[in-house]
Motif scaffolding. Structure first.
Motif, PDB file in Angstrom:
ATOM      1  N   GLU A   1      49.013 -22.593  63.945  1.00 38.13           N
ATOM      2  CA  GLU A   1      50.092 -23.683  64.547  1.00 38.13           C
ATOM      3  C   GLU A   1      50.536 -22.984  65.832  1.00 38.13           C
ATOM      4  OE1 GLU A   1      54.166 -26.101  63.451  1.00 38.13           O
ATOM      5  OE2 GLU A   1      53.397 -24.061  62.401  1.00 38.13           O
ATOM      6  N   PRO A   2      50.743 -23.554  67.136  1.00 39.32           N
ATOM      7  CA  PRO A   2      51.151 -23.088  68.213  1.00 39.32           C
ATOM      8  C   PRO A   2      52.486 -22.642  68.290  1.00 39.32           C
ATOM      9  CG  PRO A   2      50.001 -25.089  68.835  1.00 39.32           C
ATOM     10  CD  PRO A   2      49.937 -24.932  67.438  1.00 39.32           C
ATOM     11  N   SER A   3      52.825 -21.361  68.485  1.00 40.65           N
ATOM     12  CA  SER A   3      54.210 -20.794  68.329  1.00 40.65           C
ATOM     13  C   SER A   3      54.899 -21.087  66.926  1.00 40.65           C
ATOM     14  CB  SER A   3      55.204 -21.400  69.367  1.00 40.65           C
ATOM     15  OG  SER A   3      54.560 -21.342  70.727  1.00 40.65           O
ATOM     16  N   GLY A   4      53.958 -21.290  66.104  1.00 44.16           N
ATOM     17  CA  GLY A   4      54.552 -21.179  64.648  1.00 44.16           C
ATOM     18  C   GLY A   4      54.084 -20.361  63.517  1.00 44.16           C
ATOM     19  N   HIS A   5      54.313 -20.435  62.390  1.00 45.34           N
ATOM     20  CA  HIS A   5      53.829 -19.506  61.517  1.00 45.34           C
ATOM     21  C   HIS A   5      53.092 -20.089  60.258  1.00 45.34           C
ATOM     22  CE1 HIS A   5      56.559 -22.091  58.634  1.00 45.34           C
ATOM     23  NE2 HIS A   5      57.498 -21.924  59.650  1.00 45.34           N
ATOM     24  N   ARG A   6      52.490 -21.521  60.622  1.00 43.48           N
ATOM     25  CA  ARG A   6      51.404 -22.000  59.792  1.00 43.48           C
ATOM     26  C   ARG A   6      50.056 -22.155  60.176  1.00 43.48           C
ATOM     27  NH1 ARG A   6      55.358 -27.333  58.674  1.00 43.48           N
ATOM     28  NH2 ARG A   6      55.312 -27.161  60.985  1.00 43.48           N
ATOM     29  N   PHE A   7      49.239 -22.244  59.337  1.00 40.65           N
ATOM     30  CA  PHE A   7      47.715 -22.239  59.755  1.00 40.65           C
ATOM     31  C   PHE A   7      46.925 -23.042  58.855  1.00 40.65           C
ATOM     32  CE2 PHE A   7      48.027 -18.445  57.266  1.00 40.65           C
ATOM     33  CZ  PHE A   7      46.903 -18.491  56.287  1.00 40.65           C
ATOM     34  N   ALA A   8      45.883 -23.561  59.285  1.00 42.01           N
ATOM     35  CA  ALA A   8      45.078 -24.534  58.628  1.00 42.01           C
ATOM     36  C   ALA A   8      43.754 -24.069  58.510  1.00 42.01           C
ATOM     37  CB  ALA A   8      45.115 -25.861  59.320  1.00 42.01           C
ATOM     38  N   VAL A   9      43.010 -24.277  57.456  1.00 43.37           N
ATOM     39  CA  VAL A   9      41.551 -23.768  57.277  1.00 43.37           C
ATOM     40  C   VAL A   9      40.626 -24.995  56.803  1.00 43.37           C
ATOM     41  CG1 VAL A   9      40.035 -22.214  56.031  1.00 43.37           C
ATOM     42  CG2 VAL A   9      42.563 -21.513  56.521  1.00 43.37           C
TER      43      VAL A   9
ATOM     44  N   ASP B   1      29.910 -28.912  53.589  1.00 46.56           N
ATOM     45  CA  ASP B   1      29.888 -29.389  54.835  1.00 46.56           C
ATOM     46  C   ASP B   1      30.023 -30.667  54.899  1.00 46.56           C
ATOM     47  OD1 ASP B   1      29.560 -26.724  55.975  1.00 46.56           O
ATOM     48  OD2 ASP B   1      27.401 -26.863  56.118  1.00 46.56           O
ATOM     49  N   HIS B   2      29.670 -31.502  54.126  1.00 44.62           N
ATOM     50  CA  HIS B   2      29.693 -33.045  54.033  1.00 44.62           C
ATOM     51  C   HIS B   2      31.053 -33.354  53.678  1.00 44.62           C
ATOM     52  CE1 HIS B   2      25.380 -33.060  54.570  1.00 44.62           C
ATOM     53  NE2 HIS B   2      25.080 -32.279  53.475  1.00 44.62           N
ATOM     54  N   ARG B   3      31.784 -33.082  52.545  1.00 43.06           N
ATOM     55  CA  ARG B   3      32.951 -33.445  52.088  1.00 43.06           C
ATOM     56  C   ARG B   3      33.721 -32.352  52.112  1.00 43.06           C
ATOM     57  NH1 ARG B   3      33.878 -38.861  53.381  1.00 43.06           N
ATOM     58  NH2 ARG B   3      35.670 -38.625  51.819  1.00 43.06           N
ATOM     59  N   PRO B   4      34.326 -31.527  53.343  1.00 45.62           N
ATOM     60  CA  PRO B   4      35.035 -30.132  52.969  1.00 45.62           C
ATOM     61  C   PRO B   4      36.628 -30.437  52.819  1.00 45.62           C
ATOM     62  CG  PRO B   4      34.909 -30.617  55.291  1.00 45.62           C
ATOM     63  CD  PRO B   4      34.164 -31.578  54.713  1.00 45.62           C
ATOM     64  N   ASP B   5      37.151 -29.499  52.091  1.00 44.02           N
ATOM     65  CA  ASP B   5      38.834 -29.490  51.898  1.00 44.02           C
ATOM     66  C   ASP B   5      39.317 -28.823  53.076  1.00 44.02           C
ATOM     67  OD1 ASP B   5      38.155 -30.662  49.358  1.00 44.02           O
ATOM     68  OD2 ASP B   5      38.318 -28.640  48.408  1.00 44.02           O
ATOM     69  N   ILE B   6      40.571 -29.316  53.196  1.00 38.81           N
ATOM     70  CA  ILE B   6      41.535 -28.738  54.268  1.00 38.81           C
ATOM     71  C   ILE B   6      42.807 -28.221  53.540  1.00 38.81           C
ATOM     72  CG2 ILE B   6      42.811 -28.857  56.419  1.00 38.81           C
ATOM     73  CD1 ILE B   6      40.875 -31.544  57.045  1.00 38.81           C
ATOM     74  N   SER B   7      43.087 -26.808  53.782  1.00 43.30           N
ATOM     75  CA  SER B   7      44.161 -26.307  53.222  1.00 43.30           C
ATOM     76  C   SER B   7      45.258 -25.694  54.354  1.00 43.30           C
ATOM     77  CB  SER B   7      43.915 -25.063  52.320  1.00 43.30           C
ATOM     78  OG  SER B   7      43.212 -25.537  51.362  1.00 43.30           O
ATOM     79  N   PHE B   8      46.521 -26.036  54.115  1.00 43.72           N
ATOM     80  CA  PHE B   8      47.473 -25.565  54.785  1.00 43.72           C
ATOM     81  C   PHE B   8      48.331 -24.477  54.232  1.00 43.72           C
ATOM     82  CE2 PHE B   8      46.656 -29.657  56.370  1.00 43.72           C
ATOM     83  CZ  PHE B   8      46.736 -29.654  57.865  1.00 43.72           C
ATOM     84  N   TYR B   9      48.678 -23.450  55.018  1.00 39.55           N
ATOM     85  CA  TYR B   9      49.401 -22.124  54.498  1.00 39.55           C
ATOM     86  C   TYR B   9      50.629 -21.802  55.421  1.00 39.55           C
ATOM     87  CZ  TYR B   9      45.312 -21.380  51.727  1.00 39.55           C
ATOM     88  OH  TYR B   9      44.254 -21.433  50.875  1.00 39.55           O
ATOM     89  N   SER B  10      51.505 -21.331  54.913  1.00 38.93           N
ATOM     90  CA  SER B  10      52.604 -20.677  55.820  1.00 38.93           C
ATOM     91  C   SER B  10      52.861 -18.944  55.485  1.00 38.93           C
ATOM     92  CB  SER B  10      53.845 -21.225  55.345  1.00 38.93           C
ATOM     93  OG  SER B  10      55.171 -20.938  56.041  1.00 38.93           O
ATOM     94  N   MET B  11      53.152 -18.675  56.740  1.00 32.32           N
ATOM     95  CA  MET B  11      53.337 -17.268  56.606  1.00 32.32           C
ATOM     96  C   MET B  11      55.018 -16.788  56.258  1.00 32.32           C
ATOM     97  SD  MET B  11      50.574 -15.526  57.360  1.00 32.32           S
ATOM     98  CE  MET B  11      50.982 -13.847  57.892  1.00 32.32           C
TER      99      MET B  11
END
Length: 668
Positions: free
Chosen positions: A422-430, A435-445
């Motif tokens: 995340e720009p200027s933030g503490h979170r990130f996404a993965v 490949d066809h139906r992936p998961d998306i996880s969000f984390y915080s530092m």
């Protein structure tokens, strides 16, 4: 005497024969011994001096040769030993070693000439050296002036054109003319737009166009258009002050208040790898020519004259804010020496932190844009070494001793597809998984219970996405499915952990947030033959307008300079945003009413045009009635009573059912 032409044929001034003979005597040249067939004249009669009217045409011509100008590519080397003819060759070889070094340039063929005094049959103590470009001549002067051939003969180097310039200096000093001060262009006027709009530039076909993003009118407003503005691509300066266009001969920058005027040109010959210019003056500050091996000069040297001794470094990346470099060294010695990631401070070269890694297949490093965190994605082999799995090493750069956290995904065998801070933030996404139906996880530092511990916020299951685009101000993210997913778009609010909108832009190839984070553009470029153009969306996924453009190549938002407000003032505005937004809400309502009125007028106009068209053909139909009756032998077939309506019933087979009957045969 083929060497003579390198000292004469580029002379840019018209001279009488007496003047030519006088000049030849000064140079120690016997004109009557010159073979005129060996003299090569420059192409054209203007010695490549360009007029302002010629610029655009020249930039469009891709096949123009590189022309030389006067004596700018020739140097005079003085204070040389005076030697007899038998020592001439040895002296030339010694001089060439200095002036044809790879860090200087390449001497042209027949580009070395050392005059001989006809009375003494000895050299005159100076020579002429001609290079391919004026830049090489300047570099030779810069590097070699003052170098010593021996203890008694330090080189005195000048560019040949300097002699002509010095000769024109008057004997008596005259005060320079004081020119009146003229106000320059306001290059930042675009950010004072009363409607607080942003600009963008597009390139389609042979045209380059700059627009206002006018979301109130739901159409872009043209600012400036120019044909053949660039030979390849365009680029904004980091703060949006200039627009750069790239050409075969170099680059140009443009800017201004109401339209884009050319502010400066920067020449870039083919052999030059990198040139560094002062944008305001156009002065070449530093040039790098030839291969990378030729870049080492006396002005670029090793820090402390020592290398940073790390063998087999495979990848590195600089912190965006601090003099810290992250280095990745793979496994060596058949696996006996583990792979490692090192953080090194420059220029002190002290190692700040190191982490050993085992069974590593690949490693990628991602800096957070404030330099507070470094994420190292480590792909490791399984025990069988037939497959790999991914995890992360998270470095907290600003904390004491730079602590490292290990993050493993829920499914250890999963594969990481994309990662973004995340720009200027503490979170990130993965994005991870299939490949066809992936998961998306969000984390915080940073979490409420433990600010020094990474934690997972949420995992979105089975999404059609393979790319992550954070809003520049954070909080919102666009989950995009490009290529194989054919333009799927999901606008997600990370603060609320909820989807705001799900939509698509068929065949989208590029996604760009505007610098404010209020709008986002999606584009289909010319990699596809159909549907070329761009869409403009609100931050929450509402389609505002779309523009189709054939042969669409580029879309670039104009960057904004950093805010002049203190962080406290920005926070105060954010807290009281409703108060500040009332004015704009009123303006938006007025604009909405105007648009509604315009829409109503347009609909009314269309209805009137339709009614007029129908009335026209009805009148024509009426006028042609007698002709139709005549053609039908007196039958008035236009009348309704001439027709007979019948109702016909049709039977339709809806379904056929087939039954299979089974039975057993008894035995006799």
């Amino acid at each position: 005497m083929a060497e003579v032409h390198s000292g004469l044929y580029h002379y840019p001034l018209l001279m009488t024969m007496d003047g030519i003979e006088a000049r030849a005597r000064e140079l120690g040249i016997d004109l009557y011994s010159v073979d005129l067939d060996t003299i090569t004249l420059p192409a054209g009669e203007d010695s490549s001096i360009l007029s302002d009217n010629d610029d655009d045409e020249i930039l469009k011509n891709e096949n123009l040769p590189e022309l030389e100008m006067g004596y700018a590519n020739t140097i005079v080397v003085d204070n040389l030993p005076v030697v007899l003819p038998e020592m001439f060759e040895k002296l030339e070889i010694a001089i060439r070693k200095f002036f044809s070094h790879t860090s200087v340039g390449v001497i042209k063929e027949d580009g070395f000439w050392m005059p001989v005094n006809p009375d003494t049959n000895m050299t005159c103590g100076y020579c002429f050296i001609e290079y391919n470009t004026p830049e090489e001549a300047e570099l030779a002067k810069e590097i070699c002036n003052g170098l010593k051939l021996d203890k008694s003969h330090p080189f005195v180097v000048n560019v040949f054109d300097d002699f002509e310039r010095y000769k024109k200096v008057p004997d008596e000093w005259m005060p320079p003319e004081i020119k009146p001060c003229t106000r320059g262009e306001n290059l930042q006027r675009w950010i004072t737009d009363e409607k607080a709009r942003d600009q963008f530039v597009i390139r389609a076909g042979t045209s380059t166009e700059v627009y206002w993003n006018d979301t109130r009118q739901l159409v872009p407003e043209l600012v400036y258009r120019k044909q053949f503005w660039t030979d390849s691509f365009i680029e904004w300066s980091p703060l949006g002050t200039y627009l750069a266009t790239v050409h075969r001969q170099g680059s140009q920058v443009w800017g201004g208040e109401d339209k884009f005027e050319r502010l400066m040109r920067f020449a870039h010959p083919q052999r030059v790898v990198l040139n560094i210019f002062d944008v305001r003056t156009g002065k070449l500050m530093r040039g790098f020519k030839g291969t990378t091996d030729e870049f080492m000069t006396d002005t670029f040297s090793l820090i402390d004259k020592k290398c940073l001794k790390l063998e087999s470094v495979l990848d590195f990346c600089w912190s965006p804010t601090d003099p810290i470099i992250a280095l990745f060294v793979p496994e060596m010695g058949g696996g006996n020496q583990p792979a490692r990631v090192c953080l090194v401070h420059i220029p002190g070269k002290e190692e700040l932190r190191q982490k050993n890694l085992f069974s590593v297949s690949d490693c990628k490093m991602y800096w957070q844009n404030n330099g507070e965190y470094l994420a190292v994605q480590v792909d490791r082999y399984t025990k069988t070494k037939k497959t790999t799995y991914s995890g992360f090493e998270l470095f907290r750069i600003k904390e004491k001793d730079i602590p490292i956290e290990v993050l493993e995904l829920d499914n250890k065998s999963t594969r990481v597809i994309a990662f973004a801070w995340e720009p200027s933030g503490h979170r990130f996404a993965v994005i991870h998984g299939d490949d066809h139906r992936p998961d998306i996880s969000f984390y915080s530092m940073q979490t409420a219970n433990n600010p020094c511990r990474v934690s997972k916020l949420i995992t979105l299951k089975s999404k059609e996405a393979n790319a992550l685009y954070w809003c520049p101000s954070g909080r919102f993210i666009l989950l995009a499915g490009l290529k194989g997913f054919n333009g799927k778009l999901e606008f997600y609010n990370v603060d609320a952990l909820e989807t705001m909108s799900t939509t698509d832009h068929l065949m989208a190839t590029d996604i760009m947030w505007d610098p404010t984070g209020r709008y986002v553009a999606t584009a289909v470029t010319s990699v596809h033959e159909m549907e070329n153009g761009f869409h403009i969306w609100s931050f929450n996924g509402k389609l505002l307008y779309k523009v189709l453009k054939d042969n669409f190549f580029q879309f670039l938002w104009r960057p904004r300079p950093q805010s002049l407000l203190a962080s406290e003032k920005e926070e105060e505005i954010s807290r009281n945003l409703k108060k500040y937004s009332k004015r704009y809400e009123q303006e938006d309502q007025v604009t909405f009413n105007q648009l509604s009125e315009l829409q109503h007028k347009k609909q009314k106009q269309l209805q009137e045009e339709w009614d007029a068209w129908v009335a026209k053909w009805k009148q024509q139909h009426k006028e042609e009635r007698e002709l139709r009756v005549e053609l039908r032998d007196g039958e008035a077939s236009d009348e309704e009573q001439e027709y007979e309506a019948k109702e016909v019933e049709m039977d339709e087979v809806v379904e056929i059912k087939e039954e299979v009957v089974t039975f057993e045969l008894g035995q006799e």
